[in-house]
Design an enzyme around this catalytic site. Structure first.
Site, PDB file in Angstrom:
ATOM      1  N   ASP A 281       1.981   4.323   0.667  1.00  0.00           N
ATOM      2  CA  ASP A 281       1.693   5.414   1.604  1.00  0.00           C
ATOM      3  C   ASP A 281       2.937   6.291   1.754  1.00  0.00           C
ATOM      4  O   ASP A 281       3.784   6.320   0.871  1.00  0.00           O
ATOM      5  CB  ASP A 281       1.257   4.827   2.960  1.00  0.00           C
ATOM      6  CG  ASP A 281       2.393   4.098   3.649  1.00  0.00           C
ATOM      7  OD1 ASP A 281       3.360   3.693   2.961  1.00  0.00           O
ATOM      8  OD2 ASP A 281       2.349   3.944   4.881  1.00  0.00           O
TER       9      ASP A 281
ATOM     10  N   PHE B 291       0.851  -1.190   0.000  1.00  0.00           N
ATOM     11  CA  PHE B 291       0.000   0.000   0.000  1.00  0.00           C
ATOM     12  C   PHE B 291       0.886   1.240   0.000  1.00  0.00           C
ATOM     13  O   PHE B 291       1.577   1.518   0.994  1.00  0.00           O
ATOM     14  CB  PHE B 291      -0.930  -0.040   1.223  1.00  0.00           C
ATOM     15  CG  PHE B 291      -1.475  -1.426   1.433  1.00  0.00           C
ATOM     16  CD1 PHE B 291      -2.277  -1.997   0.462  1.00  0.00           C
ATOM     17  CD2 PHE B 291      -1.123  -2.171   2.541  1.00  0.00           C
ATOM     18  CE1 PHE B 291      -2.734  -3.292   0.590  1.00  0.00           C
ATOM     19  CE2 PHE B 291      -1.568  -3.467   2.686  1.00  0.00           C
ATOM     20  CZ  PHE B 291      -2.381  -4.033   1.715  1.00  0.00           C
TER      21      PHE B 291
ATOM     22  N   ASP C 276       4.292  -5.820   3.449  1.00  0.00           N
ATOM     23  CA  ASP C 276       3.864  -4.452   3.749  1.00  0.00           C
ATOM     24  C   ASP C 276       3.657  -4.254   5.245  1.00  0.00           C
ATOM     25  O   ASP C 276       4.135  -3.280   5.831  1.00  0.00           O
ATOM     26  CB  ASP C 276       2.570  -4.116   2.987  1.00  0.00           C
ATOM     27  CG  ASP C 276       2.057  -2.733   3.349  1.00  0.00           C
ATOM     28  OD1 ASP C 276       1.373  -2.596   4.383  1.00  0.00           O
ATOM     29  OD2 ASP C 276       2.357  -1.762   2.625  1.00  0.00           O
TER      30      ASP C 276
HETATM   31  N1  LIG Z   1       1.554   0.667   3.803  1.00  0.00           N
HETATM   32  C1  LIG Z   1       0.710   0.790   4.800  1.00  0.00           C
HETATM   33  N2  LIG Z   1       0.284   2.023   5.168  1.00  0.00           N
HETATM   34  C2  LIG Z   1      -0.569   2.114   6.181  1.00  0.00           C
HETATM   35  C3  LIG Z   1      -1.036   1.023   6.901  1.00  0.00           C
HETATM   36  C4  LIG Z   1      -1.913   1.515   7.872  1.00  0.00           C
HETATM   37  C5  LIG Z   1      -2.645   0.781   8.930  1.00  0.00           C
HETATM   38  N3  LIG Z   1      -2.901  -0.535   8.709  1.00  0.00           N
HETATM   39  C6  LIG Z   1      -3.190  -1.253   9.887  1.00  0.00           C
HETATM   40  C7  LIG Z   1      -4.423  -1.927   9.898  1.00  0.00           C
HETATM   41  C8  LIG Z   1      -4.318  -3.106  10.624  1.00  0.00           C
HETATM   42  C9  LIG Z   1      -3.007  -3.358  11.024  1.00  0.00           C
HETATM   43  O1  LIG Z   1      -2.758  -3.070  12.385  1.00  0.00           O
HETATM   44  C10 LIG Z   1      -2.274  -2.432  10.113  1.00  0.00           C
HETATM   45  O2  LIG Z   1      -1.076  -2.058  10.637  1.00  0.00           O
HETATM   46  C11 LIG Z   1      -1.941   2.892   7.730  1.00  0.00           C
HETATM   47  N4  LIG Z   1      -1.134   3.229   6.710  1.00  0.00           N
HETATM   48  C12 LIG Z   1      -0.735   4.548   6.262  1.00  0.00           C
HETATM   49  O3  LIG Z   1       0.334   4.992   7.094  1.00  0.00           O
HETATM   50  C13 LIG Z   1       0.310   6.418   7.159  1.00  0.00           C
HETATM   51  C14 LIG Z   1       0.037   6.849   8.574  1.00  0.00           C
HETATM   52  O4  LIG Z   1       1.151   6.869   9.330  1.00  0.00           O
HETATM   53  P1  LIG Z   1       1.173   7.755  10.691  1.00  0.00           P
HETATM   54  O5  LIG Z   1       1.075   9.203  10.244  1.00  0.00           O
HETATM   55  O6  LIG Z   1       2.469   7.375  11.333  1.00  0.00           O
HETATM   56  O7  LIG Z   1      -0.020   7.301  11.471  1.00  0.00           O
HETATM   57  C15 LIG Z   1      -0.864   6.860   6.291  1.00  0.00           C
HETATM   58  O8  LIG Z   1      -0.437   7.080   4.960  1.00  0.00           O
HETATM   59  C16 LIG Z   1      -1.765   5.642   6.370  1.00  0.00           C
HETATM   60  O9  LIG Z   1      -2.695   5.606   5.315  1.00  0.00           O
HETATM   61  C17 LIG Z   1      -0.559  -0.289   6.528  1.00  0.00           C
HETATM   62  O10 LIG Z   1      -0.891  -1.324   7.091  1.00  0.00           O
HETATM   63  N5  LIG Z   1       0.306  -0.324   5.482  1.00  0.00           N
END
Ligand SMILES: Nc1nc2c(c(CN[C@H]3C=C[C@H](O)[C@@H]3O)cn2[C@@H]2O[C@H](COP(=O)(O)O)[C@@H](O)[C@H]2O)c(=O)[nH]1
Length: 306
Positions: free
Chosen positions: A215, A213, A283
């Protein structure tokens, strides 16, 4: 998702500001070839889960709003996930389609217990309305109906979401070519898969087709691991926290090269060990690593897509 894979590969082979480093890819694949450290889906314990359709509604609303937390230094994804969970625990009908269409900025702030305007608050409210409206119009108000109509295919789910909900159409034009990233649509499929442990609403026979994903956290992790290299100009922009505009060459390259790099790591792991790992698993490991690293410097783009 084939479009995400193919167009990201195209960007990686034409990029001017970001390059993939084969020795970095080799190092990461070597480290991960025996086992990818298992990260539990809800490792932080912040998500709503009741094993039923309300969880699907929750995850769809969550991923409709899952973008751009960085403009507020204290805000993060966790606040959104936990705040929406709290709202559902207090009122099970909080995300009914008709209610979603009525929220205002101050309502959303109150729901998330946030004392000031949220980053891109108007867009968040608009997207909540869009989700409520289209769920009501085409899916009996229920995200679970949307998922049920996809025959356990994540690819179909992403296609259906992006055709019905304009806010999920995460694509752009790069050097004259259309590029697809579909971050929030894909993460919704992955969240279902993770939350329901690959069963029921989370069963997808093609979960291996989901990419990482794109991000702002994972590209920074890949750079820190030596997988991505930035041009001196881009390094400078990122290090000095200067904004990069949405759709610029730099921004598209950061995202697309990350997708392609994770695909390369996954292929190399397969070559080395015969193991088929999922991009979703890679990821989650990379993202969990990134958010535990406070010094991580990521690119700053105002975007509704991630
Ligand atoms: N590549 C990727 N990006 C992800 C996630 C998730 C959350 N997934 C959770 C759902 C269930 C599990 O517990 C997962 O961990 C959020 N994001 C992105 O991160 C950024 C936020 O960062 P900060 O500002 O530090 O909170 C923002 O662009 C957000 O859209 C992921 O999994 N993969």
């Amino acid at each position: 998702m084939e479009k995400v894979r193919a167009t990201s590969a195209w960007v990686a082979s034409h990029s001017s500001h970001v390059t993939l480093d084969s020795s970095g890819i080799e190092k990461v694949a070597e480290k991960m070839k025996d086992s990818i450290p298992k990260v539990e889906w809800d490792f932080e314990g912040i998500h709503y889960f009741d094993n039923g359709p309300l969880t699907v509604q929750y995850l769809f609303v969550l991923d409709a709003l899952n973008f751009c937390f960085w403009p507020d230094k204290e805000m993060s994804y966790d606040h959104l996930a936990a705040g929406l969970k709290e709202a559902l625990l207090i009122d099970k009908s909080a995300f009914d389609a008709d209610r979603l269409q009525k929220y205002t900025g101050p309502d959303l702030r109150k729901m998330l217990k946030w004392p000031r305007p949220l980053p891109l608050e108007d867009e968040r409210v608009r997207l909540m309305h869009e989700v409520g409206f289209e769920l009501e119009r085409s899916f009996e108000g229920k995200a679970s109906k949307l998922v049920e109509s996809c025959d356990k295919s994540a690819a179909k789910l992403v296609a259906l979401i992006t055709s019905h909900f304009p806010g999920f159409r995460d694509h752009t034009v790069y050097k004259g070519h259309q590029v697809f990233l579909y971050k929030r649509a894909q993460i919704f499929a992955a969240d279902l898969w993770g939350a329901f442990k690959g069963q029921g609403y989370g069963e997808f026979k093609d979960i291996d087709s989901v990419t990482m994903f794109a991000d702002y956290i994972v590209p920074a992790v890949l750079q820190q691991l030596g997988v991505l290299k930035y041009s001196p100009t881009l390094s400078n922009i990122v290090e000095s926290n200067r904004e990069i505009s949405s759709g610029s060459e730099e921004e598209v390259e950061l995202r697309a090269c990350s997708v392609h790099a994770v695909e390369e790591i996954r292929e190399l792991i397969h070559k080395k060990s015969g193991k088929q790992v999922l991009s979703v698993e890679l990821d989650l490991w990379l993202w969990a690593f990134g958010i535990q690293c406070p010094s991580l410097q990521y690119h700053r783009t105002l975007s509704i897509y991630y």
